[in-house]
Design an enzyme around this catalytic site. Structure first.
Site, mmCIF file in Angstrom:
data_model
loop_
_atom_site.group_PDB
_atom_site.id
_atom_site.type_symbol
_atom_site.label_atom_id
_atom_site.label_comp_id
_atom_site.label_asym_id
_atom_site.label_seq_id
_atom_site.Cartn_x
_atom_site.Cartn_y
_atom_site.Cartn_z
ATOM 1 N N HIS A 50 43.906 32.656 33.048
ATOM 2 C CA HIS A 50 43.267 32.987 34.281
ATOM 3 C C HIS A 50 42.419 31.706 35.004
ATOM 4 C CE1 HIS A 50 42.699 35.452 37.916
ATOM 5 N NE2 HIS A 50 41.397 35.290 37.922
ATOM 6 N N LYS A 69 46.092 26.757 37.663
ATOM 7 C CA LYS A 69 45.275 26.694 38.831
ATOM 8 C C LYS A 69 44.816 25.367 39.327
ATOM 9 C CE LYS A 69 44.029 31.657 38.969
ATOM 10 N NZ LYS A 69 44.747 32.187 37.793
ATOM 11 N N PHE A 115 38.907 41.027 40.847
ATOM 12 C CA PHE A 115 37.987 41.620 41.268
ATOM 13 C C PHE A 115 38.277 43.137 40.871
ATOM 14 C CE2 PHE A 115 36.223 39.526 45.446
ATOM 15 C CZ PHE A 115 35.787 38.351 44.422
#
Lengths: 356, 414
Positions: free
Chosen positions: B301, B331, B395
């Site tokens: 992630h 990312k 989240f």
């Protein structure tokens, strides 16, 4: 050969509607009891300060802190408060050997787009504050569409899969179909699945624009079902199958009929076995399609939207809840369609309570 | 090595493979450009154009400015759809063509998203504030609900199957891919398009900025000096098929979906939880029929925030111990594409398996003892990858871990 479609036990249902919290007051209104007069929502206006003149059937007397205590409740948006409450009550009513499996149990909520009030208020605050980033860090998580499902998990200790799915007005079917598949493939032993939508200014103007008929009222509320793949003698109903998809443009009625036939086949249910029908959207095209499939008009149950108004993404969940209260014995069909060409259908059996 | 042991006991489960990929990202449009960008460690950060940035101390993102050959198509699509749907359609068209499947197939669509049509929602609120709610365009109300994104893809490609959006925030890509695999595995469809999409938007940028989670320069996952995420955008779409269906039509098999796991922290809305992530990895391993030692690469992630990277590496250590495989974050190159992020990760993993390299974690300067892991710093590394683990966390504590296997290892025998 496909993995057999297991019938899914509906262990219980929790309902929130303008009639209050619970299946009984909701069902009573569908049977003809008086519904509270549709109320304006001036008292709950947020910073936008504008609401269309059309009234709505919303939960005027709902006080979240009376149900959930005051700690942390104020930071939850209304959709989330209702979902957390329905999940808590469902778990509280299940036998311990079921509700104790919270490590693996999960939540699947359908939604049109999350808490529209949270999202709109937050966007507004990026324009209305001293600087665009001077926003509330406490409100930010509420703007994400999975916040209601996540809070249901946090408040109730549910550590299994936690999903949020969107299919507009048919989101209730999306949640049930997703949950059914996850149970069938053993991702979880118990799922709380359903859909709830809140009434707010943003949703009210969307409703006003997309449903111009002045008689079309908006409804707040929803329903969440406790589902398990294990057969259960105490179950209030059985979900035999759900199908959801887009209709071919220009051949909507034929598309609906085809979807219903495929649903019947996949669940190994014969057309002759269908005893009743219930629509969440009240569209004539659905009735025409069923005439094609069954050759005769099925007994129709009351349409929740006609009594309470349109609950958007929660309308299908409320309709299924209504069936669990009102349907006669035998298997029935629940259908819904929307202006965008989505069509959904589900096969449901209501279990009548055993006589003691 | 025989993966899928748990599956073989379920005689009816159908194996699921990837036969096409499509990607629209800020570092490359299309499979070839994306492959080249991943190999060279391309990182693009630019001033935000998607919304008015007046008033922010700084406003940069991994935004897509150059759609290249797709620009004309985009312009024409944007007359009818929001930006998320446009990006998703462009990626889905590529994926379907890559799989050599014709429009009009009986295929479903499952797409993940965090913010849905966020730019439309922003536009509605802005119009409301400036001109009153009566002046909001009818089409904007109509297209704002998230499900319209999947519906738009289904309609554009004439696909007649299911059409669903999964809104599990920044893990939504993995949720969508996993669910699409379940639909096929259970026998409910032969072909599914799946993945994720999000567009850069003011609401999310403001929210992350307020949480001090937006980096002032570039995204540096696992680096001692990391300062946060770079918000990004894009669409990543995969074509999944049953193995039998793919073989039956002689399709090129890029990868196999071995399985996935989902857990929920049930702990905190924004703080990740190492034990819950470790549990999710174990669930994914069990369902995929693999052991930790089978995993050749973790596509993390890896958001580049202080907390995420520390917690994620702690979870990896819980499961893998000292023998954790290389763990990279793309990312660092494409920013945090939110609902598309784990679908981007899945595609990067597949490309790595196909072309024998590990995409690097770029912008890396110094290791952090709190998240010490081999992150393949700055330069791609040659490696034969058989099984890759792809992470997506969100989240609300929504965790999703996907296990992919190289298409080359499936063999031709039926």
């Amino acid at each position: 050969m496909p993995i057999a479609i297991l019938p899914i036990s509906i262990l219980d249902v929790g309902v929130a509607s303008a009639a209050g919290i619970g299946l009984a007051p909701f069902a009573a209104c569908l049977r003809g009891a008086d519904l509270p007069v549709p109320a304006p929502m001036a008292a709950r206006l947020s910073a936008f300060g504008q609401i269309p003149p059309r009234k709505a059937h919303w939960l005027t007397g709902f006080d979240a802190s009376a149900h959930l205590g005051s700690k942390g409740v104020a930071n939850l948006d209304r959709t989330t408060q209702l979902c957390v409450l329905l999940c808590r009550d469902l778990l509280g009513g299940l036998p311990a050997h079921v509700s104790d499996r919270r490590e693996e149990a999960g939540v699947v909520l359908g939604t049109c787009g999350g808490s529209l009030k949270s999202i709109a208020d937050f966007i507004r605050s990026t324009y209305a504050g001293a600087a665009p980033h001077m926003v509330s860090p406490m409100q930010f998580p509420n703007t994400v569409m999975n916040s209601a499902a996540a809070q249901c998990a946090i408040w109730n200790g549910l550590r299994g899969l936690n999903s949020t799915v969107c299919a507009g007005d048919l989101s209730g079917f999306a949640a049930l179909q997703y949950a059914m598949r996850m149970l069938r493939l053993d991702h979880a032993p118990l799922l709380l699945a359903g859909a709830v939508e809140e009434y707010c200014e943003f949703a009210a103007f969307a409703h006003e624009t997309l449903r111009p008929d002045p008689d079309s009222l908006q409804a707040e509320g929803g329903a969440i079902f406790a589902l398990s793949a294990a057969p259960d003698g105490a179950a209030i109903g059985t979900l035999l199958g759900v199908r959801l998809g887009l209709l071919p443009a220009g051949a909507e009625v034929a598309g609906m009929a085809d979807a219903v036939c495929r649903l019947l086949r996949s669940a190994c249910v014969r057309a002759d076995d269908i005893a009743w029908w219930s629509t969440a959207s009240g569209q004539e095209a659905e009735a025409e399609a069923l005439d094609c499939v069954f050759g005769t008009r099925l007994v129709a149950l009351p349409c929740v939207a006609e009594r309470f108004g349109h609950a958007g993404g929660a309308s299908v969940a409320l309709q299924v809840a209504a069936c669990l209260a009102l349907a006669p014995a035998g298997i029935g069909l629940v259908t819904a369609s929307d202006a965008g060409g989505q069509f959904g259908c589900a096969l449901l059996r209501r279990h009548t309570p055993a006589v003691h | 090595m025989d993966f899928g042991d748990t599956r073989s006991s379920q005689a009816e489960w159908r194996r699921v493979v990837v036969t096409g990929i499509g990607v629209v990202s800020n570092i490359g449009i299309g499979r070839d450009a994306f492959t080249q960008a991943l190999r060279s460690g391309r990182c693009v950060v630019s001033d935000i154009r998607g919304f008015d940035t007046h008033g922010y101390p700084y406003a940069h993102a991994a935004e897509i400015h150059d759609l290249g050959d797709c620009q004309t198509d985009y312009d024409s699509l944007s007359e009818h759809h929001g930006r998320a749907a446009c990006l998703a359609i462009l990626a889905a068209r590529q994926a379907l063509a890559d799989a050599a499947i014709n429009k009009g197939a009986e295929a479903g669509v499952v797409l993940g998203t965090t913010n849905g049509e966020s730019q439309l929602l922003d536009s509605i609120v802005r119009t409301w504030m400036q001109q009153g709610p009566g002046n909001v365009r009818h089409a904007d109300w109509q297209n704002a609900p998230a499900h319209r994104i999947a519906n738009a893809v289904s309609r554009d490609l004439g696909l007649s199957g299911e059409s669903l959006v999964v809104a599990t925030a920044c893990a939504a890509g993995n949720y969508a891919i996993g669910h699409a695999a379940d639909v096929i595995g259970a026998g409910d469809a032969d072909i599914m398009l799946c993945g994720g999409v999000d567009a850069v938007n003011r609401s999310a940028y403001s929210g992350f900025f307020r949480l001090n989670a937006v980096t002032p320069d570039v995204c540096r996952p696992f680096d001692a000096g990391r300062q946060g995420i770079l918000t990004g955008e894009g669409a990543a779409v995969l074509v999944l098929e049953s193995l039998d269906h793919a073989r039956g039509r002689g399709a090129a098999i890029l990868a196999e979906i071995l399985g996935y796991g989902l857990t929920c922290d049930a702990n905190h809305m924004v703080a990740p939880h190492a034990d819950s992530i470790a549990r999710c990895i174990r669930v994914a391993h069990r369902r995929a029929g693999v052991k930790p030692s089978d995993i050749d690469l973790i596509s993390a992630h890896g958001t580049g925030t202080r907390t995420n990277d520390t917690v994620e590496v702690a979870a990896i250590r819980q499961v893998f111990g000292a023998a954790a495989p290389p763990t990279v974050s793309i990312k660092s190159m494409i920013g945090h594409t939110m609902g598309a992020a784990s679908a981007m990760g899945a595609i990067a993993s597949i490309i790595g398996m196909q072309h024998d390299f590990i995409p690097p974690t770029v912008n890396f300067r110094a290791p952090d003892s709190a998240c010490d892991i081999d992150c393949v710093p700055n330069h791609a590394r040659s490696a034969r990858l058989r099984v890759v683990e792809n992470h997506g966390f969100a989240f609300g504590g929504n965790n999703g871990v996907l296990i992919l296997r190289s298409g080359r290892d499936i063999g031709l025998a039926a």
